[in-house]
Design an enzyme around this catalytic site. Structure first.
Site, PDB file in Angstrom:
ATOM      1  N   GLY A 161       0.739  -1.339  -0.149  1.00 58.12           N
ATOM      2  CA  GLY A 161      -0.134   0.015  -0.005  1.00 58.12           C
ATOM      3  C   GLY A 161       0.908   1.204   0.117  1.00 58.12           C
ATOM      4  CG  ASN A 194       2.549   3.554   6.180  1.00 62.54           C
ATOM      5  OD1 ASN A 194       1.790   4.315   5.515  1.00 62.54           O
ATOM      6  ND2 ASN A 194       2.652   2.205   5.831  1.00 62.54           N
ATOM      7  N   GLY A 213      -0.704   0.938   9.781  1.00 65.96           N
ATOM      8  CA  GLY A 213      -1.993   1.163  10.238  1.00 65.96           C
ATOM      9  C   GLY A 213      -2.880   0.034   9.657  1.00 65.96           C
ATOM     10  CD  GLN A 216     -12.377   5.029   9.543  1.00 67.26           C
ATOM     11  OE1 GLN A 216     -12.433   6.113   9.118  1.00 67.26           O
ATOM     12  NE2 GLN A 216     -11.771   3.837   9.049  1.00 67.26           N
ATOM     13  CE1 TYR A 260      -7.042   4.183   9.838  1.00 64.76           C
ATOM     14  CE2 TYR A 260      -8.102   6.135   9.429  1.00 64.76           C
ATOM     15  CZ  TYR A 260      -7.127   5.196   8.952  1.00 64.76           C
ATOM     16  OH  TYR A 260      -6.353   5.406   8.197  1.00 64.76           O
ATOM     17  N   PRO A 288      -3.321  11.575   4.427  1.00 63.05           N
ATOM     18  CG  PRO A 288      -2.372   9.809   4.077  1.00 63.05           C
ATOM     19  CD  PRO A 288      -2.721  10.561   5.242  1.00 63.05           C
ATOM     20  N   GLY A 289      -5.875  11.623   2.068  1.00 58.59           N
ATOM     21  CA  GLY A 289      -7.396  11.434   1.822  1.00 58.59           C
ATOM     22  C   GLY A 289      -7.528   9.795   1.380  1.00 58.59           C
ATOM     23  CB  ILE A 345      -4.604   6.623  -0.878  1.00 60.91           C
ATOM     24  CG1 ILE A 345      -4.511   7.902  -0.065  1.00 60.91           C
ATOM     25  CG2 ILE A 345      -3.453   6.188  -1.968  1.00 60.91           C
ATOM     26  CD1 ILE A 345      -4.433   8.994  -1.122  1.00 60.91           C
TER      27      ILE A 345
HETATM   28  N1  CAA Z   1     -20.201   8.230   3.919  1.00 56.94           N
HETATM   29  C1  CAA Z   1     -21.647   8.338   3.669  1.00 56.94           C
HETATM   30  N2  CAA Z   1     -22.513   7.302   3.925  1.00 56.94           N
HETATM   31  C2  CAA Z   1     -21.992   6.303   4.839  1.00 56.94           C
HETATM   32  C3  CAA Z   1     -20.847   6.285   5.105  1.00 56.94           C
HETATM   33  C4  CAA Z   1     -19.814   7.308   4.909  1.00 56.94           C
HETATM   34  N3  CAA Z   1     -18.634   7.398   4.933  1.00 56.94           N
HETATM   35  N4  CAA Z   1     -20.630   5.276   5.998  1.00 56.94           N
HETATM   36  C5  CAA Z   1     -21.769   4.493   6.008  1.00 56.94           C
HETATM   37  N5  CAA Z   1     -22.752   5.418   5.403  1.00 56.94           N
HETATM   38  C6  CAA Z   1     -23.934   4.839   4.921  1.00 56.94           C
HETATM   39  C7  CAA Z   1     -24.223   3.722   4.169  1.00 56.94           C
HETATM   40  O1  CAA Z   1     -24.094   3.995   3.045  1.00 56.94           O
HETATM   41  C8  CAA Z   1     -25.708   3.401   4.757  1.00 56.94           C
HETATM   42  O2  CAA Z   1     -26.423   4.160   4.124  1.00 56.94           O
HETATM   43  P1  CAA Z   1     -27.791   3.609   3.607  1.00 56.94           P
HETATM   44  O3  CAA Z   1     -28.723   2.943   4.567  1.00 56.94           O
HETATM   45  O4  CAA Z   1     -28.591   4.870   2.852  1.00 56.94           O
HETATM   46  O5  CAA Z   1     -27.572   2.775   2.221  1.00 56.94           O
HETATM   47  C9  CAA Z   1     -25.620   3.823   6.190  1.00 56.94           C
HETATM   48  O6  CAA Z   1     -24.562   4.837   6.342  1.00 56.94           O
HETATM   49  C10 CAA Z   1     -25.282   2.526   7.079  1.00 56.94           C
HETATM   50  O7  CAA Z   1     -24.043   1.874   6.676  1.00 56.94           O
HETATM   51  P2  CAA Z   1     -24.185   0.319   6.614  1.00 56.94           P
HETATM   52  O8  CAA Z   1     -25.323  -0.165   6.227  1.00 56.94           O
HETATM   53  O9  CAA Z   1     -22.543  -0.033   5.958  1.00 56.94           O
HETATM   54  O10 CAA Z   1     -23.878  -0.239   8.329  1.00 56.94           O
HETATM   55  P3  CAA Z   1     -23.153  -1.429   8.928  1.00 56.94           P
HETATM   56  O11 CAA Z   1     -23.419  -1.262  10.236  1.00 56.94           O
HETATM   57  O12 CAA Z   1     -23.299  -2.580   8.052  1.00 56.94           O
HETATM   58  O13 CAA Z   1     -21.658  -0.820   8.548  1.00 56.94           O
HETATM   59  C11 CAA Z   1     -19.734   0.345   8.421  1.00 56.94           C
HETATM   60  C12 CAA Z   1     -20.990   0.185   9.156  1.00 56.94           C
HETATM   61  C13 CAA Z   1     -18.769  -0.878   8.902  1.00 56.94           C
HETATM   62  C14 CAA Z   1     -19.030   1.483   9.391  1.00 56.94           C
HETATM   63  C15 CAA Z   1     -19.446   0.776   6.965  1.00 56.94           C
HETATM   64  O14 CAA Z   1     -20.623   1.584   6.730  1.00 56.94           O
HETATM   65  C16 CAA Z   1     -18.318   0.821   6.631  1.00 56.94           C
HETATM   66  O15 CAA Z   1     -17.416   0.251   6.345  1.00 56.94           O
HETATM   67  N6  CAA Z   1     -18.263   2.349   6.108  1.00 56.94           N
HETATM   68  C17 CAA Z   1     -16.946   2.895   5.755  1.00 56.94           C
HETATM   69  C18 CAA Z   1     -16.250   3.562   6.850  1.00 56.94           C
HETATM   70  C19 CAA Z   1     -14.933   4.130   6.207  1.00 56.94           C
HETATM   71  O16 CAA Z   1     -15.081   5.137   5.477  1.00 56.94           O
HETATM   72  N7  CAA Z   1     -13.795   3.785   6.484  1.00 56.94           N
HETATM   73  C20 CAA Z   1     -12.570   3.989   5.937  1.00 56.94           C
HETATM   74  C21 CAA Z   1     -11.643   2.752   5.671  1.00 56.94           C
HETATM   75  S1  CAA Z   1     -10.270   3.548   4.721  1.00 56.94           S
HETATM   76  C22 CAA Z   1      -9.394   4.447   5.712  1.00 56.94           C
HETATM   77  O17 CAA Z   1      -9.732   4.613   7.009  1.00 56.94           O
HETATM   78  C23 CAA Z   1      -8.158   5.028   5.358  1.00 56.94           C
HETATM   79  C24 CAA Z   1      -8.264   6.594   5.353  1.00 56.94           C
HETATM   80  O18 CAA Z   1      -7.287   7.089   6.290  1.00 56.94           O
HETATM   81  C25 CAA Z   1      -9.006   7.523   4.675  1.00 56.94           C
END
Ligand code: CAA
Length: 240
Positions: free
Chosen positions: A13, A82, A84, A144, A147, A177-178, A180
């Site tokens: 990554g 880095n 994570g 998160q 995180y 980072p945003g 990636i």
């Molecule tokens: N932005 C907008 N909407 C979001 C969202 C987000 N970041 N996260 C969740 N939602 C929404 C979903 O789309 C869903 O909306 P609908 O009901 O309208 O479809 C609602 O919130 C509920 O979400 P889930 O159905 O997914 O709920 P869940 O309990 O099954 O899962 C979760 C919850 C595990 C948090 C899952 O939503 C998820 O994985 N979200 C992403 C979280 C995320 O952004 N992680 C970043 C990882 S990468 C990273 O962290 C690197 C970095 O530094 C940028």
């Protein structure tokens, strides 16, 4: 150039891109990793950069790992924190284990690794410590709390250590980072990721190399007056 750099989580990554960029710039690089032996082996075969397996959430393992790298490559001039992980979930469904794993791996690792290199950097009156924060530590993110808390902690850690290092020739900075295009981000459910990408003004995910170039700059002589800062590389997704 020609220092010795450690990149934690450096075999995949964003870490892989950073390790490769530092290597290409003439540094000796040690790429740490925690678990994926197969990826680490392939990385070393591909790049020629040695890998070192130890758990950055374990204080003693970091001491031992850093001493081994110094023995093999020489005194450390650059540390890139880095490594994570994510264990996403809403707070009401999150168990203590998911909270603790992320705090230990993403934040305590910065203490463990910096503590292992700081005395040498102070003695030599030179060092570069660069930690990878996140847009989600600045802006928060649904699902998160662990995180975001850890990444936000990295930004505070960076500013405090920058004050301690300034008179010792040690600069301490962060990159936020945003989103990636790495395995971590691509693991986000497709419909959620689509919603996130729609909020990025540049209209796409970032590339790991776009983060690596920021690290390279902060590690270079060109950044000698920059300390305690965070560079946002996020396609305009978060501004403040
Ligand atoms: N932005 C907008 N909407 C979001 C969202 C987000 N970041 N996260 C969740 N939602 C929404 C979903 O789309 C869903 O909306 P609908 O009901 O309208 O479809 C609602 O919130 C509920 O979400 P889930 O159905 O997914 O709920 P869940 O309990 O099954 O899962 C979760 C919850 C595990 C948090 C899952 O939503 C998820 O994985 N979200 C992403 C979280 C995320 O952004 N992680 C970043 C990882 S990468 C990273 O962290 C690197 C970095 O530094 C940028």
């Amino acid at each position: 150039m020609g220092g010795v750099a450690i990149v934690t989580g450096g075999t995949r990554g964003i870490g892989e891109a950073i390790a490769t960029a530092l290597n290409d710039a003439g540094h000796k690089v040690a790429a740490n990793y925690g678990g994926n032996d197969e990826a680490a082996k392939a990385f070393t075969e591909r790049t020629g950069i040695p890998n070192y397996k130890f758990d950055v959430s374990d204080f003693d393992a970091c001491q031992k790992g850093v001493r081994q790298i110094e023995h093999d490559l020489g005194p450390i001039t650059i540390l890139v924190n880095n490594a994570g992980i994510t264990r996403d979930g809403t707070l009401h469904k999150m168990d203590y284990e998911k909270w603790n794993q992320v705090i230990q791996t993403n934040l305590s690792s910065c203490f463990n690794m910096s503590r292992a290199v700081i005395e040498g950097m102070r003695e030599r009156k030179f060092g570069r410590i660069i930690s990878i924060g996140s847009i989600n530590g600045q802006a928060g993110q649904y699902g998160q709390v662990n995180y975001a808390a850890a990444k936000s902690g990295i930004h505070g850690f960076t500013k405090a250590l920058a004050k301690e290092g300034a008179a010792q020739g040690i600069t301490v900075n962060a990159i936020a980072p945003g989103y990636i295009a790495t395995d971590m981000v691509l693991a986000v459910p497709e419909k959620v990721l689509q919603k996130i990408v729609a909020t990025i003004p540049v209209g796409r995910l970032g590339e790991a190399s776009e983060i690596a170039r920021g690290v390279l700059f902060l590690a270079s002589g060109d950044a000698s007056f920059i300390t305690g800062s965070t560079i946002d590389i996020n396609g305009g997704q978060h501004m403040y």
